[in-house]
Design a protein around this motif. Structure first.
Motif, PDB file in Angstrom:
ATOM      1  N   LEU A  26       0.866  -1.116   0.013  1.00 48.34           N
ATOM      2  CA  LEU A  26      -0.001  -0.009  -0.091  1.00 48.34           C
ATOM      3  C   LEU A  26       0.937   1.084   0.052  1.00 48.34           C
ATOM      4  CD1 LEU A  26      -2.706  -1.180   2.659  1.00 48.34           C
ATOM      5  CD2 LEU A  26      -2.749  -1.260   0.327  1.00 48.34           C
ATOM      6  N   ARG A  27       1.995   1.077   0.733  1.00 57.14           N
ATOM      7  CA  ARG A  27       2.974   2.072   0.734  1.00 57.14           C
ATOM      8  C   ARG A  27       4.228   1.379   0.617  1.00 57.14           C
ATOM      9  NH1 ARG A  27       0.440   5.106   5.942  1.00 57.14           N
ATOM     10  NH2 ARG A  27       2.316   3.989   6.689  1.00 57.14           N
ATOM     11  N   SER A  28       5.246   2.334   0.886  1.00 55.52           N
ATOM     12  CA  SER A  28       6.755   1.608   0.805  1.00 55.52           C
ATOM     13  C   SER A  28       7.045   1.259   2.249  1.00 55.52           C
ATOM     14  CB  SER A  28       7.752   2.848   0.698  1.00 55.52           C
ATOM     15  OG  SER A  28       7.388   3.717   1.525  1.00 55.52           O
ATOM     16  N   ASP A  29       6.086   1.349   2.967  1.00 57.97           N
ATOM     17  CA  ASP A  29       6.388   0.830   4.421  1.00 57.97           C
ATOM     18  C   ASP A  29       5.090   0.051   5.189  1.00 57.97           C
ATOM     19  OD1 ASP A  29       4.779   3.067   4.884  1.00 57.97           O
ATOM     20  OD2 ASP A  29       5.565   3.693   6.736  1.00 57.97           O
ATOM     21  N   LEU A  30       4.066  -0.181   4.176  1.00 57.07           N
ATOM     22  CA  LEU A  30       2.797  -0.760   4.698  1.00 57.07           C
ATOM     23  C   LEU A  30       2.336  -1.584   3.763  1.00 57.07           C
ATOM     24  CD1 LEU A  30       1.043  -0.711   6.880  1.00 57.07           C
ATOM     25  CD2 LEU A  30      -0.314   1.129   5.607  1.00 57.07           C
ATOM     26  N   ALA A  31       1.844  -2.827   4.212  1.00 60.83           N
ATOM     27  CA  ALA A  31       1.430  -3.965   3.231  1.00 60.83           C
ATOM     28  C   ALA A  31       0.082  -4.648   3.700  1.00 60.83           C
ATOM     29  CB  ALA A  31       2.348  -4.993   2.737  1.00 60.83           C
ATOM     30  N   PHE A  32      -0.742  -4.960   3.075  1.00 64.38           N
ATOM     31  CA  PHE A  32      -1.845  -6.116   3.440  1.00 64.38           C
ATOM     32  C   PHE A  32      -0.978  -7.574   3.145  1.00 64.38           C
ATOM     33  CE2 PHE A  32      -5.799  -8.407   3.126  1.00 64.38           C
ATOM     34  CZ  PHE A  32      -6.292  -8.004   4.171  1.00 64.38           C
ATOM     35  N   PHE A  33      -1.028  -8.348   4.191  1.00 65.09           N
ATOM     36  CA  PHE A  33      -0.373  -9.645   4.081  1.00 65.09           C
ATOM     37  C   PHE A  33      -1.541 -10.745   4.282  1.00 65.09           C
ATOM     38  CE2 PHE A  33       3.086  -7.115   5.470  1.00 65.09           C
ATOM     39  CZ  PHE A  33       4.326  -7.769   4.818  1.00 65.09           C
ATOM     40  N   THR A  34      -1.420 -11.829   3.372  1.00 66.31           N
ATOM     41  CA  THR A  34      -2.238 -12.987   3.800  1.00 66.31           C
ATOM     42  C   THR A  34      -1.266 -13.964   3.922  1.00 66.31           C
ATOM     43  OG1 THR A  34      -4.032 -12.034   2.298  1.00 66.31           O
ATOM     44  CG2 THR A  34      -3.974 -14.419   2.636  1.00 66.31           C
ATOM     45  N   LEU A  35      -1.507 -14.789   4.919  1.00 67.26           N
ATOM     46  CA  LEU A  35      -0.480 -16.012   5.247  1.00 67.26           C
ATOM     47  C   LEU A  35      -1.329 -17.361   5.675  1.00 67.26           C
ATOM     48  CD1 LEU A  35       1.127 -15.542   8.404  1.00 67.26           C
ATOM     49  CD2 LEU A  35       0.246 -13.485   7.277  1.00 67.26           C
ATOM     50  N   ALA A  53      13.305  -6.829   6.679  1.00 67.43           N
ATOM     51  CA  ALA A  53      13.726  -7.896   5.771  1.00 67.43           C
ATOM     52  C   ALA A  53      13.180  -8.230   4.210  1.00 67.43           C
ATOM     53  CB  ALA A  53      13.637  -9.308   6.674  1.00 67.43           C
ATOM     54  N   LEU A  54      12.123  -7.722   4.433  1.00 69.83           N
ATOM     55  CA  LEU A  54      11.228  -7.653   2.896  1.00 69.83           C
ATOM     56  C   LEU A  54      11.503  -6.480   2.211  1.00 69.83           C
ATOM     57  CD1 LEU A  54       8.027  -9.445   3.800  1.00 69.83           C
ATOM     58  CD2 LEU A  54      10.022 -10.347   2.988  1.00 69.83           C
ATOM     59  N   ARG A  55      11.943  -5.405   2.747  1.00 69.32           N
ATOM     60  CA  ARG A  55      11.887  -3.833   1.933  1.00 69.32           C
ATOM     61  C   ARG A  55      12.941  -4.151   0.785  1.00 69.32           C
ATOM     62  NH1 ARG A  55      10.845   0.495   6.446  1.00 69.32           N
ATOM     63  NH2 ARG A  55       8.853  -0.438   7.179  1.00 69.32           N
ATOM     64  N   GLU A  56      14.088  -4.487   0.775  1.00 66.91           N
ATOM     65  CA  GLU A  56      14.739  -4.576  -0.445  1.00 66.91           C
ATOM     66  C   GLU A  56      14.132  -5.446  -1.738  1.00 66.91           C
ATOM     67  OE1 GLU A  56      17.632  -3.160  -3.033  1.00 66.91           O
ATOM     68  OE2 GLU A  56      17.281  -2.655  -0.827  1.00 66.91           O
ATOM     69  N   GLU A  57      13.503  -6.538  -1.230  1.00 65.74           N
ATOM     70  CA  GLU A  57      12.799  -7.277  -2.052  1.00 65.74           C
ATOM     71  C   GLU A  57      11.583  -6.585  -2.897  1.00 65.74           C
ATOM     72  OE1 GLU A  57      10.017 -11.382  -2.088  1.00 65.74           O
ATOM     73  OE2 GLU A  57      11.534 -11.007  -0.497  1.00 65.74           O
ATOM     74  N   ILE A  63      10.610  -1.704  -9.022  1.00 63.40           N
ATOM     75  CA  ILE A  63      11.661  -1.223 -10.004  1.00 63.40           C
ATOM     76  C   ILE A  63      11.329  -1.913 -11.283  1.00 63.40           C
ATOM     77  CG2 ILE A  63      13.811  -0.928 -10.920  1.00 63.40           C
ATOM     78  CD1 ILE A  63      14.831  -0.462  -7.893  1.00 63.40           C
ATOM     79  N   GLU A  64      11.215  -3.244 -11.096  1.00 60.70           N
ATOM     80  CA  GLU A  64      11.042  -4.063 -12.095  1.00 60.70           C
ATOM     81  C   GLU A  64       9.664  -3.958 -12.923  1.00 60.70           C
ATOM     82  OE1 GLU A  64      12.926  -6.864 -13.686  1.00 60.70           O
ATOM     83  OE2 GLU A  64      14.472  -5.574 -12.586  1.00 60.70           O
ATOM     84  N   VAL A  65       8.535  -3.614 -12.200  1.00 56.57           N
ATOM     85  CA  VAL A  65       7.394  -3.272 -12.801  1.00 56.57           C
ATOM     86  C   VAL A  65       6.994  -2.062 -12.908  1.00 56.57           C
ATOM     87  CG1 VAL A  65       6.538  -5.555 -11.721  1.00 56.57           C
ATOM     88  CG2 VAL A  65       6.094  -3.811 -10.533  1.00 56.57           C
ATOM     89  N   GLY A  66       7.883  -1.130 -12.771  1.00 54.21           N
ATOM     90  CA  GLY A  66       7.682   0.341 -12.841  1.00 54.21           C
ATOM     91  C   GLY A  66       6.766   1.053 -11.940  1.00 54.21           C
ATOM     92  N   ALA A  67       6.536   0.386 -10.825  1.00 54.10           N
ATOM     93  CA  ALA A  67       5.660   0.973  -9.846  1.00 54.10           C
ATOM     94  C   ALA A  67       5.876   2.397  -9.156  1.00 54.10           C
ATOM     95  CB  ALA A  67       5.374  -0.126  -8.729  1.00 54.10           C
ATOM     96  N   GLY A  68       7.010   2.684  -9.303  1.00 50.87           N
ATOM     97  CA  GLY A  68       7.390   4.034  -8.860  1.00 50.87           C
ATOM     98  C   GLY A  68       8.026   4.079  -7.302  1.00 50.87           C
TER      99      GLY A  68
END
Length: 72
Positions: A26-35, A53-57, A63-68
């Protein structure tokens, strides 16, 4: 810093969002996870800060998908 994610079905505590099935950033520091709960298999979803641990990934994927998000 991530908040604890607990399974609503069996009560398993501190599920690891780094072991996600899906993640919607959702943002560079926030996500909706499903596990899946490792104890009972219940699908658990949570809005969480993205662990360091996931931020670099995520940055690389953006970058790969041009998400900005990968731009400085």
């Amino acid at each position: 810093m991530t908040r604890p994610v607990n399974c609503p079905a069996c009560g398993a505590a501190d599920l690891d969002v780094c072991r996600y099935d899906s993640m919607m950033v959702l943002r560079s520091d926030l996500a909706f996870f499903t596990l899946r709960c490792p104890q009972c298999g219940t699908k658990v979803s949570a809005l969480q800060p993205i662990p360091l641990a996931l931020r670099e990934e995520i940055r690389f994927a953006a970058i790969e998908v041009g998400a900005g998000m990968g731009r400085d």
